[in-house]
Write a protein that holds these residues in place. Structure first.
Motif, PDB file in Angstrom:
ATOM      1  N   LEU A 113      -3.106  22.656  -4.704  1.00 19.11           N
ATOM      2  CA  LEU A 113      -4.381  23.257  -4.316  1.00 19.11           C
ATOM      3  C   LEU A 113      -4.264  23.737  -2.888  1.00 19.11           C
ATOM      4  N   THR A 114      -5.128  24.652  -2.542  1.00 23.94           N
ATOM      5  CA  THR A 114      -5.117  25.249  -1.214  1.00 23.94           C
ATOM      6  C   THR A 114      -6.308  24.731  -0.431  1.00 23.94           C
ATOM      7  N   ILE A 115      -6.065  24.407   0.818  1.00 26.38           N
ATOM      8  CA  ILE A 115      -7.139  23.900   1.674  1.00 26.38           C
ATOM      9  C   ILE A 115      -7.123  24.661   2.993  1.00 26.38           C
ATOM     10  N   PRO A 116      -8.274  25.224   3.391  1.00 27.93           N
ATOM     11  CA  PRO A 116      -8.324  25.915   4.689  1.00 27.93           C
ATOM     12  C   PRO A 116      -8.415  24.915   5.835  1.00 27.93           C
ATOM     13  N   ILE A 117      -7.818  25.274   6.933  1.00 24.52           N
ATOM     14  CA  ILE A 117      -7.924  24.477   8.153  1.00 24.52           C
ATOM     15  C   ILE A 117      -8.864  25.259   9.071  1.00 24.52           C
ATOM     16  N   ILE A 172      -3.891  14.399  -6.510  1.00 24.53           N
ATOM     17  CA  ILE A 172      -3.756  15.417  -5.461  1.00 24.53           C
ATOM     18  C   ILE A 172      -5.134  15.833  -4.952  1.00 24.53           C
ATOM     19  N   VAL A 173      -6.142  15.779  -5.808  1.00 21.59           N
ATOM     20  CA  VAL A 173      -7.507  16.047  -5.338  1.00 21.59           C
ATOM     21  C   VAL A 173      -7.935  14.946  -4.363  1.00 21.59           C
ATOM     22  N   ALA A 174      -7.604  13.689  -4.662  1.00 20.71           N
ATOM     23  CA  ALA A 174      -7.924  12.574  -3.757  1.00 20.71           C
ATOM     24  C   ALA A 174      -7.194  12.737  -2.421  1.00 20.71           C
ATOM     25  N   VAL A 175      -5.926  13.151  -2.477  1.00 22.92           N
ATOM     26  CA  VAL A 175      -5.174  13.398  -1.236  1.00 22.92           C
ATOM     27  C   VAL A 175      -5.860  14.510  -0.444  1.00 22.92           C
ATOM     28  N   VAL A 178      -8.862  13.219   1.509  1.00 20.36           N
ATOM     29  CA  VAL A 178      -8.464  12.503   2.725  1.00 20.36           C
ATOM     30  C   VAL A 178      -7.975  13.502   3.765  1.00 20.36           C
ATOM     31  N   PHE A 179      -7.140  14.427   3.347  1.00 18.70           N
ATOM     32  CA  PHE A 179      -6.594  15.456   4.237  1.00 18.70           C
ATOM     33  C   PHE A 179      -7.732  16.236   4.886  1.00 18.70           C
TER      34      PHE A 179
END
Length: 191
Positions: A113-117, A172-175, A178-179
């Motif tokens: 999955l992609t997550i924006p910073i 990976i959704v749980a990670v 947290v991330f």
């Protein structure tokens, strides 16, 4: 290359037929990819060969991840991999982008999955175009370098990809949760 050939084992004949039926043109970026990866109908032997190649990649990656416990302080295998999503912060609509950072997980069947910073954004001052860059010899690197414009992408958040092991989608959704909390701590407090 292997992934794209697996995506379009029939040479995209069904896609081309549907587009023709609707009187629509193929998106130029997709057309570029089909040509860049020499997509054509595969014989049964070629398709089996690609599947064998895919299985070999999966075997190597599974072994690498399983033995990652020898490289961690906890003695446990990695929970996730943090990876780039794209070779640039973004790209304009219909740009023939290199998808290698994401298609690798497709061929391996690893959830990602992609997550924006949000607080890490492109800046015209700190992220100028690197003019001395010598593009790699492939069909995408030079175009990607030339396309980069810090003004176009100003204030665009940089994104990262989180990758987990096969059949571990929930993990990976749980990670990611947290991330995300580490990168974007809540601004509210309980009173």
């Amino acid at each position: 290359m292997t992934t794209w050939k697996i995506y379009f084992q029939t040479g995209a004949v069904e896609l081309k037929a549907k587009l023709a039926e609707g009187g629509e043109d193929m998106l130029p970026s997709l057309k570029y990819h089909l040509e860049a990866f020499d997509i054509k109908p595969l014989t049964a032997a070629e398709a089996f060969g690609l599947n064998r190649e895919m299985t070999e990649y999966k075997t190597v990656m599974s072994h690498w991840w399983s033995t990652s416990s020898s490289r961690t302080h906890s003695g446990r295998p990695f929970d996730a991999i943090i990876a780039p999503v794209h070779p640039s912060a973004s790209y304009p609509h219909d740009f023939a982008s290199w998808w290698g950072y994401t298609t690798i997980w497709n061929i391996l069947d690893y959830p990602s999955l992609t997550i924006p910073i949000w607080n890490f954004k492109i800046s015209t001052e700190t992220d100028p175009k690197y003019l001395d860059y010598k593009p790699m010899d492939n069909k995408f690197d030079k175009a990607t370098h030339e396309m980069y414009d810090p003004e176009l992408f100003a204030n665009q958040p940089v994104c990262l990809q989180l990758v987990g092991r096969p059949f571990k989608d929930e993990e990976i959704v749980a990670v990611a949760e947290v991330f995300n909390d580490v990168l974007h701590p809540p601004t509210w407090t309980l009173s």
